[in-house]
Write a protein that holds these residues in place. Structure first.
Motif, PDB file in Angstrom:
ATOM      1  N   PHE A  67       0.830  -1.191   0.000  1.00 15.17           N
ATOM      2  CA  PHE A  67       0.000   0.000   0.000  1.00 15.17           C
ATOM      3  C   PHE A  67       0.870   1.250   0.000  1.00 15.17           C
ATOM      4  O   PHE A  67       1.993   1.246   0.503  1.00 15.17           O
ATOM      5  N   LEU A  68       0.335   2.344  -0.562  1.00 11.45           N
ATOM      6  CA  LEU A  68       1.070   3.599  -0.587  1.00 11.45           C
ATOM      7  C   LEU A  68       1.156   4.165   0.819  1.00 11.45           C
ATOM      8  O   LEU A  68       0.147   4.280   1.517  1.00 11.45           O
ATOM      9  N   ALA A  69       2.343   4.546   1.248  1.00 14.17           N
ATOM     10  CA  ALA A  69       2.539   5.057   2.607  1.00 14.17           C
ATOM     11  C   ALA A  69       1.715   6.312   2.854  1.00 14.17           C
ATOM     12  O   ALA A  69       1.266   6.548   3.973  1.00 14.17           O
ATOM     13  N   TRP A  70       1.522   7.123   1.812  1.00 17.98           N
ATOM     14  CA  TRP A  70       0.779   8.372   1.967  1.00 17.98           C
ATOM     15  C   TRP A  70      -0.707   8.212   1.667  1.00 17.98           C
ATOM     16  O   TRP A  70      -1.470   9.153   1.731  1.00 17.98           O
ATOM     17  N   SER A  71      -1.124   6.998   1.335  1.00 21.63           N
ATOM     18  CA  SER A  71      -2.535   6.688   1.095  1.00 21.63           C
ATOM     19  C   SER A  71      -2.745   5.212   1.394  1.00 21.63           C
ATOM     20  O   SER A  71      -2.865   4.389   0.485  1.00 21.63           O
ATOM     21  N   PRO A  72      -2.768   4.833   2.686  1.00 21.78           N
ATOM     22  CA  PRO A  72      -2.760   3.425   3.091  1.00 21.78           C
ATOM     23  C   PRO A  72      -3.890   2.575   2.532  1.00 21.78           C
ATOM     24  O   PRO A  72      -3.792   1.349   2.527  1.00 21.78           O
ATOM     25  N   SER A  73      -4.963   3.200   2.059  1.00 22.45           N
ATOM     26  CA  SER A  73      -6.062   2.416   1.494  1.00 22.45           C
ATOM     27  C   SER A  73      -5.850   2.098   0.012  1.00 22.45           C
ATOM     28  O   SER A  73      -6.629   1.352  -0.583  1.00 22.45           O
ATOM     29  N   THR A  74      -4.789   2.662  -0.572  1.00 22.92           N
ATOM     30  CA  THR A  74      -4.526   2.452  -1.999  1.00 22.92           C
ATOM     31  C   THR A  74      -3.566   1.283  -2.198  1.00 22.92           C
ATOM     32  O   THR A  74      -2.414   1.332  -1.774  1.00 22.92           O
ATOM     33  N   ARG A  75      -4.037   0.256  -2.838  1.00 27.12           N
ATOM     34  CA  ARG A  75      -3.249  -0.954  -3.096  1.00 27.12           C
ATOM     35  C   ARG A  75      -2.272  -0.695  -4.232  1.00 27.12           C
ATOM     36  O   ARG A  75      -2.644  -0.188  -5.291  1.00 27.12           O
ATOM     37  N   LEU A  76      -1.011  -1.039  -4.023  1.00 27.32           N
ATOM     38  CA  LEU A  76       0.021  -0.916  -5.055  1.00 27.32           C
ATOM     39  C   LEU A  76       0.162  -2.252  -5.760  1.00 27.32           C
ATOM     40  O   LEU A  76       0.402  -3.276  -5.122  1.00 27.32           O
ATOM     41  N   ARG A  77       0.010  -2.270  -7.067  1.00 27.42           N
ATOM     42  CA  ARG A  77       0.080  -3.507  -7.825  1.00 27.42           C
ATOM     43  C   ARG A  77       1.382  -3.638  -8.623  1.00 27.42           C
ATOM     44  O   ARG A  77       1.799  -4.737  -8.952  1.00 27.42           O
ATOM     45  N   LYS A  78       2.017  -2.486  -8.901  1.00 30.68           N
ATOM     46  CA  LYS A  78       3.259  -2.504  -9.663  1.00 30.68           C
ATOM     47  C   LYS A  78       4.238  -1.504  -9.075  1.00 30.68           C
ATOM     48  O   LYS A  78       3.848  -0.562  -8.397  1.00 30.68           O
ATOM     49  N   MET A  79       5.504  -1.742  -9.336  1.00 29.22           N
ATOM     50  CA  MET A  79       6.564  -0.868  -8.864  1.00 29.22           C
ATOM     51  C   MET A  79       7.483  -0.540 -10.036  1.00 29.22           C
ATOM     52  O   MET A  79       7.823  -1.418 -10.824  1.00 29.22           O
ATOM     53  N   THR A  80       7.875   0.723 -10.155  1.00 31.44           N
ATOM     54  CA  THR A  80       8.735   1.157 -11.256  1.00 31.44           C
ATOM     55  C   THR A  80      10.199   1.160 -10.822  1.00 31.44           C
ATOM     56  O   THR A  80      10.560   1.792  -9.827  1.00 31.44           O
ATOM     57  N   LEU A  81      11.030   0.441 -11.580  1.00 36.50           N
ATOM     58  CA  LEU A  81      12.453   0.328 -11.275  1.00 36.50           C
ATOM     59  C   LEU A  81      13.267   0.316 -12.559  1.00 36.50           C
ATOM     60  O   LEU A  81      12.724   0.082 -13.652  1.00 36.50           O
ATOM     61  N   HIS A  82      14.562   0.546 -12.431  1.00 36.97           N
ATOM     62  CA  HIS A  82      15.457   0.462 -13.591  1.00 36.97           C
ATOM     63  C   HIS A  82      15.478  -0.977 -14.102  1.00 36.97           C
ATOM     64  O   HIS A  82      15.462  -1.931 -13.321  1.00 36.97           O
ATOM     65  N   ARG A  83      15.529  -1.116 -15.401  1.00 31.10           N
ATOM     66  CA  ARG A  83      15.457  -2.455 -16.002  1.00 31.10           C
ATOM     67  C   ARG A  83      16.612  -3.360 -15.554  1.00 31.10           C
ATOM     68  O   ARG A  83      16.463  -4.588 -15.524  1.00 31.10           O
ATOM     69  N   LYS A  84      17.749  -2.786 -15.173  1.00 31.93           N
ATOM     70  CA  LYS A  84      18.886  -3.603 -14.763  1.00 31.93           C
ATOM     71  C   LYS A  84      18.735  -4.180 -13.360  1.00 31.93           C
ATOM     72  O   LYS A  84      19.438  -5.133 -13.011  1.00 31.93           O
ATOM     73  N   VAL A  85      17.846  -3.599 -12.563  1.00 28.60           N
ATOM     74  CA  VAL A  85      17.676  -4.095 -11.193  1.00 28.60           C
ATOM     75  C   VAL A  85      16.302  -4.724 -10.980  1.00 28.60           C
ATOM     76  O   VAL A  85      16.044  -5.301  -9.928  1.00 28.60           O
ATOM     77  N   ALA A  86      15.433  -4.612 -11.963  1.00 30.22           N
ATOM     78  CA  ALA A  86      14.036  -5.036 -11.796  1.00 30.22           C
ATOM     79  C   ALA A  86      13.912  -6.516 -11.462  1.00 30.22           C
ATOM     80  O   ALA A  86      13.188  -6.891 -10.527  1.00 30.22           O
ATOM     81  N   ALA A  87      14.583  -7.368 -12.209  1.00 30.17           N
ATOM     82  CA  ALA A  87      14.464  -8.815 -11.967  1.00 30.17           C
ATOM     83  C   ALA A  87      14.976  -9.185 -10.583  1.00 30.17           C
ATOM     84  O   ALA A  87      14.399 -10.031  -9.896  1.00 30.17           O
ATOM     85  N   SER A  88      16.049  -8.540 -10.158  1.00 30.03           N
ATOM     86  CA  SER A  88      16.603  -8.797  -8.830  1.00 30.03           C
ATOM     87  C   SER A  88      15.610  -8.418  -7.743  1.00 30.03           C
ATOM     88  O   SER A  88      15.363  -9.186  -6.811  1.00 30.03           O
ATOM     89  N   ALA A  89      15.026  -7.231  -7.864  1.00 26.85           N
ATOM     90  CA  ALA A  89      14.049  -6.776  -6.872  1.00 26.85           C
ATOM     91  C   ALA A  89      12.828  -7.688  -6.854  1.00 26.85           C
ATOM     92  O   ALA A  89      12.281  -7.989  -5.787  1.00 26.85           O
ATOM     93  N   GLU A  90      12.416  -8.147  -8.016  1.00 22.71           N
ATOM     94  CA  GLU A  90      11.254  -9.022  -8.098  1.00 22.71           C
ATOM     95  C   GLU A  90      11.529 -10.344  -7.379  1.00 22.71           C
ATOM     96  O   GLU A  90      10.665 -10.876  -6.673  1.00 22.71           O
ATOM     97  N   ARG A  91      12.750 -10.865  -7.529  1.00 21.30           N
ATOM     98  CA  ARG A  91      13.116 -12.100  -6.817  1.00 21.30           C
ATOM     99  C   ARG A  91      13.066 -11.894  -5.307  1.00 21.30           C
ATOM    100  O   ARG A  91      12.593 -12.760  -4.563  1.00 21.30           O
ATOM    101  N   VAL A  92      13.573 -10.737  -4.859  1.00 22.20           N
ATOM    102  CA  VAL A  92      13.569 -10.456  -3.429  1.00 22.20           C
ATOM    103  C   VAL A  92      12.135 -10.394  -2.902  1.00 22.20           C
ATOM    104  O   VAL A  92      11.810 -11.003  -1.878  1.00 22.20           O
TER     105      VAL A  92
END
Length: 241
Positions: A117-142
């Protein structure tokens, strides 16, 4: 840049990161806009009227202290790095431009594998996260591993289900260097309980039940500023100091 992209970029500059600046005013952008309106005493309707636009044009230094009190200059504060074996050795902060390219570019979106959820809007569900393509797969694994280790109740207790931002093109406060968020190579979790100057044991993510959370990030080579300095416990980045 059209108006929608300008709106997203200004919200992000004020500390209400919306992810990719793509002009698509969806639920995350609307939630950020409403949070901005609330913080500035404006009508909370998610509409960018002239008063909202005027407030957005103002300096972003007036960011709500509940979201961000200061942007640290992570390039110039000397620290002793502890060796951590990992699958990936990310570049040093000084090498980010050469490795990751221009700020704000080469971005992709990853699926968040658990309720976040967004820290500044706790009722809003976050479904995706934007990251640099070189780190995206790593973050997704984590994040997938985190979902396996902690159940929903445990994630809520730790606050790792509270998203404080990823991509956010900005300069470090009081300096000319770009924040690691400018490349989309950093993620903040639960900024309300892990503020910039909150140290252990007050910082929630400094507690023993967060150890496995950090172990998984370190296994992918990401750096916890809290563990490295007892500082900015909300923050993890794919760059060495």
């Amino acid at each position: 840049m059209n108006f929608e992209q300008w709106l997203q970029s200004r919200l992000t500059a004020h500390g209400y990161a919306v992810g990719m600046i793509d002009g698509d005013v969806g639920p995350v952008t609307i939630a950020a806009l409403k949070a901005f309106e609330k913080a500035h005493g404006l009508t909370i309707d998610g509409i960018a009227d002239p008063k909202v636009v005027a407030a957005l044009r103002a300096s972003a230094s007036a960011v709500s202290p509940k979201i961000m009190t200061e942007i640290p200059n992570r390039d110039i504060v000397p620290v002793k790095e502890a060796f951590q074996a990992s699958k990936t050795i990310w570049p040093r902060q000084s090498e980010c431009l050469a490795v990751y390219g221009p700020v704000g570019q080469n971005q992709v979106q990853i699926e968040v594998p658990f309720d976040m959820f967004l820290a500044w809007s706790p009722s809003t569900r976050l479904r995706k996260m934007t990251l640099h393509r070189k780190v995206a797969a790593s973050a997704e694994r984590v994040l997938q591993r985190v979902a396996q280790i902690y159940n929903a109740k445990e994630r809520a207790s730790l606050g790792i289900d509270q998203f404080g931002g990823s991509l956010n093109v900005r300069k470090m406060r009081g300096g000319n260097s770009y924040s690691m968020h400018s490349w989309g190579i950093a993620i903040d979790f639960d900024p309300l309980r892990n503020g910039l100057h909150v140290h252990k044991p007050q910082a929630r993510l400094s507690h023993p039940d967060a150890v496995h959370f950090w172990v998984v990030w370190e296994g992918e080579g990401w750096l916890s500023l809290g563990k490295a300095r007892d500082f900015d416990w909300m923050h993890v980045q794919a760059a060495r100091l």
